[in-house]
Design a protein around this motif. Structure first.
Motif, PDB file in Angstrom:
ATOM      1  N   GLU A 163       0.760  -1.281  -0.018  1.00 16.54           N
ATOM      2  CA  GLU A 163       0.354  -0.081  -0.258  1.00 16.54           C
ATOM      3  C   GLU A 163       1.130   1.240  -0.079  1.00 16.54           C
ATOM      4  OE1 GLU A 163      -1.305   1.835   3.029  1.00 16.54           O
ATOM      5  OE2 GLU A 163       0.672   1.766   2.910  1.00 16.54           O
ATOM      6  N   THR A 217       0.429   4.960   1.791  1.00 12.17           N
ATOM      7  CA  THR A 217       0.814   5.220   2.892  1.00 12.17           C
ATOM      8  C   THR A 217       1.447   5.544   3.914  1.00 12.17           C
ATOM      9  OG1 THR A 217      -1.805   4.748   2.737  1.00 12.17           O
ATOM     10  CG2 THR A 217      -1.565   6.459   4.889  1.00 12.17           C
ATOM     11  N   ARG A 268       0.263  -7.667  -3.110  1.00 18.32           N
ATOM     12  CA  ARG A 268      -0.609  -8.774  -2.146  1.00 18.32           C
ATOM     13  C   ARG A 268      -0.620  -9.524  -2.770  1.00 18.32           C
ATOM     14  NH1 ARG A 268      -5.289  -3.958   0.598  1.00 18.32           N
ATOM     15  NH2 ARG A 268      -3.856  -2.100  -0.165  1.00 18.32           N
ATOM     16  N   GLU A 326      -2.913 -11.861  -2.073  1.00 17.57           N
ATOM     17  CA  GLU A 326      -4.019 -12.302  -2.042  1.00 17.57           C
ATOM     18  C   GLU A 326      -4.649 -13.893  -2.850  1.00 17.57           C
ATOM     19  OE1 GLU A 326      -6.647  -9.525  -0.489  1.00 17.57           O
ATOM     20  OE2 GLU A 326      -6.397  -8.181  -1.871  1.00 17.57           O
ATOM     21  N   TYR A 338      -6.420  -9.168  -6.820  1.00 18.02           N
ATOM     22  CA  TYR A 338      -4.777  -9.032  -8.099  1.00 18.02           C
ATOM     23  C   TYR A 338      -3.889  -9.302  -6.895  1.00 18.02           C
ATOM     24  CZ  TYR A 338      -7.747  -8.364 -11.523  1.00 18.02           C
ATOM     25  OH  TYR A 338      -8.749  -8.627 -12.294  1.00 18.02           O
ATOM     26  N   GLN A 366      -2.928   1.166  -7.818  1.00 16.68           N
ATOM     27  CA  GLN A 366      -3.739   2.419  -7.538  1.00 16.68           C
ATOM     28  C   GLN A 366      -3.271   4.155  -7.306  1.00 16.68           C
ATOM     29  OE1 GLN A 366      -2.759   2.057  -2.755  1.00 16.68           O
ATOM     30  NE2 GLN A 366      -4.497   0.059  -3.064  1.00 16.68           N
ATOM     31  N   GLU A 422      -2.741  11.803  -1.109  1.00 18.33           N
ATOM     32  CA  GLU A 422      -2.439  12.149   0.734  1.00 18.33           C
ATOM     33  C   GLU A 422      -2.756  12.817   0.781  1.00 18.33           C
ATOM     34  OE1 GLU A 422      -2.960   9.034   2.519  1.00 18.33           O
ATOM     35  OE2 GLU A 422      -1.834   7.359   0.977  1.00 18.33           O
ATOM     36  N   ARG A 444     -12.544  -0.942   8.673  1.00 21.19           N
ATOM     37  CA  ARG A 444     -11.080  -1.050   7.055  1.00 21.19           C
ATOM     38  C   ARG A 444      -9.994  -2.006   7.979  1.00 21.19           C
ATOM     39  NH1 ARG A 444     -10.773   0.919   2.667  1.00 21.19           N
ATOM     40  NH2 ARG A 444      -8.666   2.148   3.055  1.00 21.19           N
ATOM     41  N   TYR A 493      -3.755   2.110  11.201  1.00 22.66           N
ATOM     42  CA  TYR A 493      -3.668   2.957  11.529  1.00 22.66           C
ATOM     43  C   TYR A 493      -4.395   4.213  11.203  1.00 22.66           C
ATOM     44  CZ  TYR A 493      -3.008   3.624   5.849  1.00 22.66           C
ATOM     45  OH  TYR A 493      -3.541   3.090   4.582  1.00 22.66           O
ATOM     46  N   TYR A 494      -5.885   3.772  10.928  1.00 17.86           N
ATOM     47  CA  TYR A 494      -6.788   4.906  10.507  1.00 17.86           C
ATOM     48  C   TYR A 494      -6.909   4.761  12.113  1.00 17.86           C
ATOM     49  CZ  TYR A 494      -7.002   3.535   5.792  1.00 17.86           C
ATOM     50  OH  TYR A 494      -7.125   3.041   4.998  1.00 17.86           O
ATOM     51  N   VAL A 508     -14.490   0.067  -4.109  1.00 20.73           N
ATOM     52  CA  VAL A 508     -13.644   0.587  -5.845  1.00 20.73           C
ATOM     53  C   VAL A 508     -12.578   1.744  -5.082  1.00 20.73           C
ATOM     54  CG1 VAL A 508     -13.491   2.507  -6.936  1.00 20.73           C
ATOM     55  CG2 VAL A 508     -15.625   0.926  -6.569  1.00 20.73           C
TER      56      VAL A 508
HETATM   57  P1  HAM Z   1      -7.466  -0.152   0.781  1.00 23.03           P
HETATM   58  O1  HAM Z   1      -8.432  -0.347   0.846  1.00 23.03           O
HETATM   59  O2  HAM Z   1      -6.011  -1.787   1.301  1.00 23.03           O
HETATM   60  O3  HAM Z   1      -6.589   0.858   1.231  1.00 23.03           O
HETATM   61  O4  HAM Z   1      -6.871  -0.407  -0.866  1.00 23.03           O
HETATM   62  C1  HAM Z   1      -7.773   0.318  -1.852  1.00 23.03           C
HETATM   63  C2  HAM Z   1      -8.217   0.483  -3.115  1.00 23.03           C
HETATM   64  O5  HAM Z   1      -7.324  -0.842  -3.368  1.00 23.03           O
HETATM   65  C3  HAM Z   1      -9.438  -0.638  -2.436  1.00 23.03           C
HETATM   66  O6  HAM Z   1     -10.635  -0.065  -2.716  1.00 23.03           O
HETATM   67  C4  HAM Z   1      -9.167  -1.694  -3.724  1.00 23.03           C
HETATM   68  O7  HAM Z   1      -9.872  -0.780  -4.849  1.00 23.03           O
HETATM   69  C5  HAM Z   1      -8.095  -1.922  -4.534  1.00 23.03           C
HETATM   70  N1  HAM Z   1      -7.191  -2.552  -4.059  1.00 23.03           N
HETATM   71  C6  HAM Z   1      -6.640  -3.863  -2.847  1.00 23.03           C
HETATM   72  N2  HAM Z   1      -6.100  -4.418  -2.723  1.00 23.03           N
HETATM   73  C7  HAM Z   1      -6.471  -4.774  -4.473  1.00 23.03           C
HETATM   74  C8  HAM Z   1      -6.093  -6.368  -4.497  1.00 23.03           C
HETATM   75  N3  HAM Z   1      -5.788  -7.161  -4.125  1.00 23.03           N
HETATM   76  N4  HAM Z   1      -6.298  -6.405  -6.247  1.00 23.03           N
HETATM   77  C9  HAM Z   1      -7.170  -5.142  -6.649  1.00 23.03           C
HETATM   78  N5  HAM Z   1      -7.713  -4.273  -6.016  1.00 23.03           N
HETATM   79  C10 HAM Z   1      -7.393  -4.050  -4.862  1.00 23.03           C
HETATM   80  C11 HAM Z   1      -5.812   0.993   1.324  1.00 23.03           C
HETATM   81  O8  HAM Z   1      -4.080   0.976   0.534  1.00 23.03           O
HETATM   82  C12 HAM Z   1      -4.934   2.536   1.771  1.00 23.03           C
HETATM   83  N6  HAM Z   1      -3.360   3.066   1.761  1.00 23.03           N
HETATM   84  C13 HAM Z   1      -5.931   3.912   1.713  1.00 23.03           C
HETATM   85  C14 HAM Z   1      -5.185   4.601   2.425  1.00 23.03           C
HETATM   86  C15 HAM Z   1      -4.664   6.500   1.924  1.00 23.03           C
HETATM   87  N7  HAM Z   1      -5.872   5.229   2.989  1.00 23.03           N
HETATM   88  C16 HAM Z   1      -5.752   6.849   3.439  1.00 23.03           C
HETATM   89  N8  HAM Z   1      -4.741   6.913   2.497  1.00 23.03           N
END
Ligand code: HAM
Length: 418
Positions: A84, A86, A115, A117, A124, A129, A133, A260, A264-265, A283
């Motif tokens: 990720e 952040t 990831r 997953e 995926y 993304q 921020e 979530r 960290y939230y 999304v």
């Molecule tokens: P997250 O909810 O883990 O948040 O990921 C954000 C978005 O990334 C998800 O809503 C989804 O659309 C996409 N996503 C996550 N994992 C996958 C995956 N394996 N395959 C496809 N799309 C994926 C974060 O990552 C935080 N860093 C968001 C954030 C920014 N919070 C504060 N600042």
């Protein structure tokens, strides 16, 4: 290579053609919306010290527990492909002393993340993304701005059936007290819970809200809610975020069970879902992380942001990808001896700002003209050993001229056409 090795690894994909153009369109839209709102592009490395994510994203999160691609490099350092964005952005904020700049510092990125997953549609192992921020202010207007920017972006990109869910997790202290209360609730009804939830009561009781196990769902229906227990300052902050969203007429639903997947939230959390997506309905989402920078060794700095998955945006309905631009000129060669002249003409045309290509596959003249048509070329220049013919590909009209005058003539004709 075995059959499996000859394909992109599980959970990854190649980006080509129409999809590549659709992604470029998303990037262009994100850039224009975010940069107009004062966000500056940032890119951080694909890998970071493993400890950054262990500490930043949190030891109890699924991401850190089982989804990280971690490896040891040649000098024995433990590194991790970023799951990720952040934590890396906060690391960069501290490393570059961005707290000395006027606050808030607003940054955006469009990058790929990793990831481990279970791969399926919309999920995926390498995914992209777009994220934004904003660090250095706890003003609730920044929360509202951040949410509205994501809403604006998704709406502009044509995402269908969007819902915005919103909640507040309060301060770490309020959350700590609440966790104890929730643990007690879960412990008192242990035998009704799923195995998985029961084993995580200590580590992450909040994740019980995510469970679809019927017994757990029943227990959670009676669970105390953090949202009912915010302290006065957190409640007022949340109220202000809500009223700013209402003023902007962006509909939202309060979801006190919104959990979530990252630790960290603090305070505001939100998520956009789309019915169009099916199981992986998220999304984009995000929230405040007022303790993260400090946790990573920086000065006390509040922050808020979000990230949205590019593949999920595409699935939720993206803008029509623009067709590739048609060529102005296709340079044909009647015989191999004139290839050098053709090459010169190609570059004269490109230097003059024209979209041009030349024959590179040894086709017959009629094959070359077909190829020019496939590219939608407006004109073709046919080079013979003496003369050059300029052919209007729309009406078939041809005129002869000296090779040196082709570009000049082409520019003149294109001007009168436009
Ligand atoms: P997250 O909810 O883990 O948040 O990921 C954000 C978005 O990334 C998800 O809503 C989804 O659309 C996409 N996503 C996550 N994992 C996958 C995956 N394996 N395959 C496809 N799309 C994926 C974060 O990552 C935080 N860093 C968001 C954030 C920014 N919070 C504060 N600042």
């Amino acid at each position: 290579l075995s059959e499996a090795q000859a394909k992109a690894p599980r959970g990854t994909f190649d980006v080509l053609g129409q999809e590549a153009r659709a992604r470029s369109a998303i990037e262009a839209k994100a850039r224009s919306i975010l940069e107009d709102a004062g966000y500056e592009r940032i890119e951080t490395p694909c890998f970071e010290a493993t400890e950054l994510f262990a500490r930043g994203v949190g030891e109890s999160s699924d991401i850190v527990k089982k989804e990280m691609y971690t490896f040891t490099d040649g000098s024995g350092r433990s590194l991790t492909l970023r799951p990720e964005g952040t934590a890396p952005v906060c690391r960069a904020y501290v490393q570059h002393g961005m707290h000395k700049r006027p606050q808030p510092v607003k940054l955006w990125y469009l990058s790929s993340f990793f990831r481990y997953e279970r791969a399926q549609k919309g999920r995926y192992r390498q995914f992209w993304q777009v994220g934004a921020e904003a660090l250095g202010s706890e003003d609730p207007a920044l929360d509202a701005e951040s949410i509205l920017l994501l809403h604006h972006l998704l709406a502009e990109l044509g995402a269908r059936d969007l819902r915005l869910r919103l909640s507040s997790l309060g301060s770490p202290q309020a959350r700590g007290a609440y966790r104890e209360q929730l643990k007690q609730h879960l412990q008192s009804r242990q035998e009704e819970l799923s195995e998985d939830v029961r084993s995580r009561i200590e580590l992450n009781p909040l994740r019980a809200f995510d469970s679809e196990h019927p017994g757990t769902v029943a227990v959670m229906r009676d669970a105390p809610l953090l949202l009912d227990q915010l302290d006065a300052a957190d409640a007022a902050h949340f109220q202000e975020v809500r009223s700013l969203l209402e003023a902007a007429q962006v509909p939202y639903e309060i979801d006190p069970t919104l959990v979530r997947g990252l630790d960290y939230y603090t305070r505001t959390v939100f998520e956009f879902t789309s019915e169009a997506l099916g199981a992986q309905s998220g999304v984009g989402g995000g929230g405040r992380y007022d303790g993260l920078v400090e946790q990573l060794g920086g000065p006390r700095t509040p922050g808020i942001g979000w990230a949205a998955g590019i593949e999920r945006i595409l699935l939720a309905g993206s803008p029509a990808a623009p067709a590739p631009a048609a060529l102005d000129l296709y340079v044909c060669v009647q015989e191999p001896a004139v290839r050098r002249h053709a090459f010169e003409l190609l570059w004269q045309a490109r230097s003059a700002g024209l979209r041009a290509e030349m024959e590179l596959a040894g086709r017959s003249l009629s094959g070359q003209l077909k190829q020019a048509d496939r590219h939608g070329a407006r004109f073709a220049a046919i080079l013979g050993d003496r003369e050059t013919t300029l052919r209007d590909m729309q009406d078939g009209g041809q005129s002869e001229m000296a090779a040196e005058t082709v570009v000049h003539e082409l520019l003149r004709r294109l001007r009168t056409l436009s």
